[in-house]
Design an enzyme around this catalytic site. Structure first.
Site, short mmCIF file in Angstrom:
data_model
loop_
_atom_site.label_atom_id
_atom_site.label_comp_id
_atom_site.label_asym_id
_atom_site.label_seq_id
_atom_site.Cartn_x
_atom_site.Cartn_y
_atom_site.Cartn_z
N GLU A 39 11.25 -38.90 -13.85
CA GLU A 39 11.57 -39.95 -12.87
C GLU A 39 10.76 -41.22 -13.10
O GLU A 39 9.77 -41.22 -13.86
CB GLU A 39 11.33 -39.44 -11.44
CG GLU A 39 9.88 -39.10 -11.15
CD GLU A 39 9.53 -39.22 -9.66
OE1 GLU A 39 9.71 -40.33 -9.11
OE2 GLU A 39 9.06 -38.22 -9.09
N LYS A 78 2.78 -32.47 -1.24
CA LYS A 78 1.45 -32.83 -0.73
C LYS A 78 1.31 -32.42 0.74
O LYS A 78 2.30 -32.40 1.47
CB LYS A 78 1.27 -34.34 -0.82
CG LYS A 78 1.11 -34.85 -2.22
CD LYS A 78 0.37 -36.18 -2.19
CE LYS A 78 0.07 -36.63 -3.60
NZ LYS A 78 1.17 -37.41 -4.17
#
Ligand code: PSU
Length: 327
Positions: free
Chosen positions: A38, A173
């Site tokens: 990406e 996260k």
């Protein structure tokens, strides 16, 4: 020069085209191993020149392990799959001038001739469109904390529900709500597997307190799961969560307290929507004195290593006729 996968009809408007680099097009044509990468991580996730250095190192890791890297971005309104080193450099220097582009933003960026840094959802979309089944990143988006009130849920999760691409990441996260992220992935029918562990990793730390439904211990095992998904035409994606290498796992407590501080700042500054993730990433980096950036780079490279090996194992299964080759 790039080859273009495009189509048009004499009775309707031209369909959008995707520029596939010659190297990626040749690898796909021979059924070789290709790994999609990406560009939001380059433009919005890391500062220049670390972002360029990391992007080049990640591509090198993919190559060293037998696969062809295909970084995906929208340049002047044209989606590109596989970038030249000049294109990669210009992307890294431009940074935030490239619009963070999730699935919902693709049409607008293309129609306006803009430059887009693709997130996980948009990268999966283009990878699938050109027939790349494996995609390596650092972390995916998820359900935000308080997401049950704000409905802030990354489109990465719905994309995983409807696009048969395997994403290799270090989990999500803890700036996000990890248990709810896993619940949402279950609702979307996404296969979630953790690599050499029973626990879903939390990006900077190997542990999150959440168990995964499936554990995998080798690239070949991952490739078999991808084949089963393909052969059955399940149509949904797969998430392979890889814990950060032990030697780079910074103290979970220190990072967790930085995350808490940054979350409070985001709330005070009323930062919402797709600005939250870049804000949090930047603040956590500053609050941890840069150690979170080093950890981030190490884990992306580690994911690239595994992603390339899975792509090679998958290509082997396909060459032996044991796995459906259709995207
Ligand atoms: O640890 C990270 N998480 C997420 C991102 C990026 O942020 C996107 C998710 O953004 P949002 O939460 O706005 O959906 C991901 O797809 C990815 O491109 C990142 O760079 N690093």
């Amino acid at each position: 020069m790039s080859s273009s996968s495009s189509s048009s009809s004499s009775t309707g408007p031209p369909m959008s085209s995707v520029a596939v680099s010659p190297e990626v097009a040749a690898a796909l044509a021979r059924g070789g191993a290709v790994v999609a990468l990406e560009s939001t991580i380059i433009c919005h996730g890391m500062p220049y020149p670390k972002n360029l250095q990391t992007a080049m190192e990640v591509e090198a890791v993919v190559r060293e392990n037998g696969a062809v890297p295909a970084t995906i971005a929208i340049l002047d309104g044209v989606p590109h799959v596989g970038l030249s080193s000049e294109q990669l450099k210009s992307l890294a220097i431009s940074g935030r001038q490239f619009q963070k582009t999730a699935r919902r933003d693709i049409a607008h960026v293309v129609a306006s001739g803009g430059n887009g840094a693709t997130t996980v959802s948009a990268t999966m979309f283009f990878a699938h469109k050109v027939g790349i089944p494996i995609f390596v990143t650092g972390g995916i988006g998820g359900v935000h904390r308080n997401g049950e009130q704000t409905m802030d849920i990354s489109s990465d999760l719905t994309e995983l529900g409807k696009t048969p691409v395997t994403v290799i990441s270090a989990g999500v996260k803890s700036i996000l709500d990890i248990p709810r992220t896993l619940e949402y992935l279950e609702t979307q029918g996404v296969t979630v597997a953790a690599y050499k562990t029973n626990e879903f990793p939390a990006f900077f730390t190997e542990v999150s307190g959440c168990k995964v439904p499936c554990r995998v211990d080798s690239p070949e095992e991952c490739a078999k799961i991808i084949c089963a998904n393909k052969n059955l035409h399940l149509g949904s994606g797969i998430l392979i969560a890889v814990p950060i290498p032990k030697e780079y796992a910074a103290s979970g407590n220190a990072i967790e307290s930085a995350i808490q501080k940054a979350l409070k700042e985001a709330e005070d500054k009323n930062i919402i929507g797709n600005a939250i993730t870049p804000f949090m990433l930047d603040r956590v980096k500053v609050l941890t004195g840069g150690s979170s950036l080093e950890a981030n780079i190490a884990l992306v490279k580690n994911n690239a290593l595994l992603g390339a090996k899975i792509a090679v194992a998958l290509s082997d299964l396909q060459q032996r006729g044991q796995c459906c080759t259709a995207a």
